[in-house]
Design a protein around this motif. Structure first.
Motif, mmCIF file in Angstrom:
data_model
loop_
_atom_site.group_PDB
_atom_site.id
_atom_site.type_symbol
_atom_site.label_atom_id
_atom_site.label_comp_id
_atom_site.label_asym_id
_atom_site.label_seq_id
_atom_site.Cartn_x
_atom_site.Cartn_y
_atom_site.Cartn_z
ATOM 1 N N SER A 7 0.171 -0.692 2.110
ATOM 2 C CA SER A 7 1.529 -1.397 3.421
ATOM 3 C C SER A 7 0.872 -1.415 4.827
ATOM 4 O O SER A 7 1.147 -2.366 5.821
ATOM 5 C CB SER A 7 2.409 -0.503 3.328
ATOM 6 N N CYS B 76 9.558 -4.657 2.169
ATOM 7 C CA CYS B 76 8.868 -3.878 3.243
ATOM 8 C C CYS B 76 9.275 -4.637 4.185
ATOM 9 O O CYS B 76 10.001 -3.858 5.169
ATOM 10 C CB CYS B 76 7.529 -3.522 2.549
ATOM 11 N N TRP C 26 10.946 -2.588 6.991
ATOM 12 C CA TRP C 26 10.434 -1.559 7.284
ATOM 13 C C TRP C 26 10.713 -2.141 8.595
ATOM 14 O O TRP C 26 10.900 -0.779 9.660
ATOM 15 C CB TRP C 26 9.135 -1.612 6.824
ATOM 16 N N VAL D 194 13.251 3.405 3.108
ATOM 17 C CA VAL D 194 11.366 2.491 3.353
ATOM 18 C C VAL D 194 10.501 3.314 2.791
ATOM 19 O O VAL D 194 9.243 2.715 2.414
ATOM 20 C CB VAL D 194 11.382 2.201 5.064
ATOM 21 N N ARG E 275 7.520 1.703 0.607
ATOM 22 C CA ARG E 275 6.568 1.925 1.571
ATOM 23 C C ARG E 275 5.147 2.176 -0.251
ATOM 24 O O ARG E 275 3.668 2.199 0.169
ATOM 25 C CB ARG E 275 5.788 2.448 2.200
#
Length: 255
Positions: free
Chosen positions: A42, A171, A175, A211, A215
């Motif tokens: 990630s 993500c 994120w 998150v 991830r």
């Protein structure tokens, strides 16, 4: 796309679930010794996005939202279009849950899905009312080009059947929002609520656990992906980053 609270995961991503390190050992024990020096997948993707990622995190939309100075017209345009993603996001998240390797990996995603389809609508409906957005106006507003493009990105990732592609898009969606949410939270004004709450919904311990969960799954999946699968996941990640940038821009220029 995003906004949830009221439920907390343990640091192990669910009751009895293993940590990301244990996930990694199980997925590719022969590769685990290299993890100390290799970037998590990630993070590798985020660094590949580079300035494009930073533009999302520091976009003027986030600055004006925190200051409470964002135009009501800009916020109306943003929320009307953002609310359109709910169905495609649910399709993507549910597909990721189904593709996850085991029950322990699925449970946190199921909990998150329950929140997405519950608490989220409360914020939107209250905000639409406060901003004077009627149901008729929402229904009469066509999808913006970026809304159509991002919707397609989510549905295509879900239809791919590849966990890496699904997680790459998820993500980016979560994120990137956590990154700007945490950045502006210390200076975010209390009113109007439709500014402050949007910041709070994308920051804090719970959202951070979501998150971290996404991830962690992507990092573990990356250990066993082929070169082609990694390239496809990277392409999805970069595509989603572009859509996030374009979506913020759309809120200001309407295009």
């Amino acid at each position: 796309l995003k906004l949830w609270h009221g439920l907390h995961f343990s640091t192990s991503f669910g009751i009895g679930a293993p940590s990301p390190q244990v996930f990694a050992r199980r997925a590719a024990p022969h590769l685990y010794l290299d993890m100390a020096t290799a970037l998590p997948f990630s993070e590798e993707l985020r660094r590949t996005a580079g300035a494009r990622w930073e533009r999302v995190v520091t976009h003027k939309f986030t600055e004006q939202l925190a200051a409470g100075s964002i135009s009501p017209d800009v916020m109306k345009r943003y929320l009307i279009q953002d609310h359109r993603f709910l169905d495609s996001f649910v399709v993507l998240l549910a597909s990721m849950i189904a593709a996850a390797p085991c029950l322990a990996d699925r449970i946190p995603g199921c909990q998150f899905l329950a929140l997405v389809t519950g608490k989220e609508n409360t914020y939107f409906e209250r905000s639409f009312e406060a901003l004077g957005v009627s149901l008729a106006e929402r229904e009469a507003t066509p999808d913006a080009p970026v809304t159509k493009a991002f919707d397609k990105c989510m549905r295509d990732a879900a239809a791919s059947g590849q966990l890496g592609q699904m997680l790459a898009v998820l993500c980016v969606a979560e994120w990137s929002y956590q990154s700007w949410g945490e950045r502006v939270l210390p200076v975010a004004v209390k009113e109007p609520f439709w500014c402050r709450e949007w910041v709070e919904l994308h920051s804090g311990e719970y959202f951070g656990s979501v998150v971290g969960y996404l991830r962690g799954l992507l990092d573990t999946a990356g250990l066993s992906m082929s070169t082609e699968e990694k390239a496809l996941a990277q392409a999805r990640f970069l595509e989603a980053v572009e859509h996030e940038n374009d979506f913020f821009d759309m809120a200001f220029d309407g295009a």
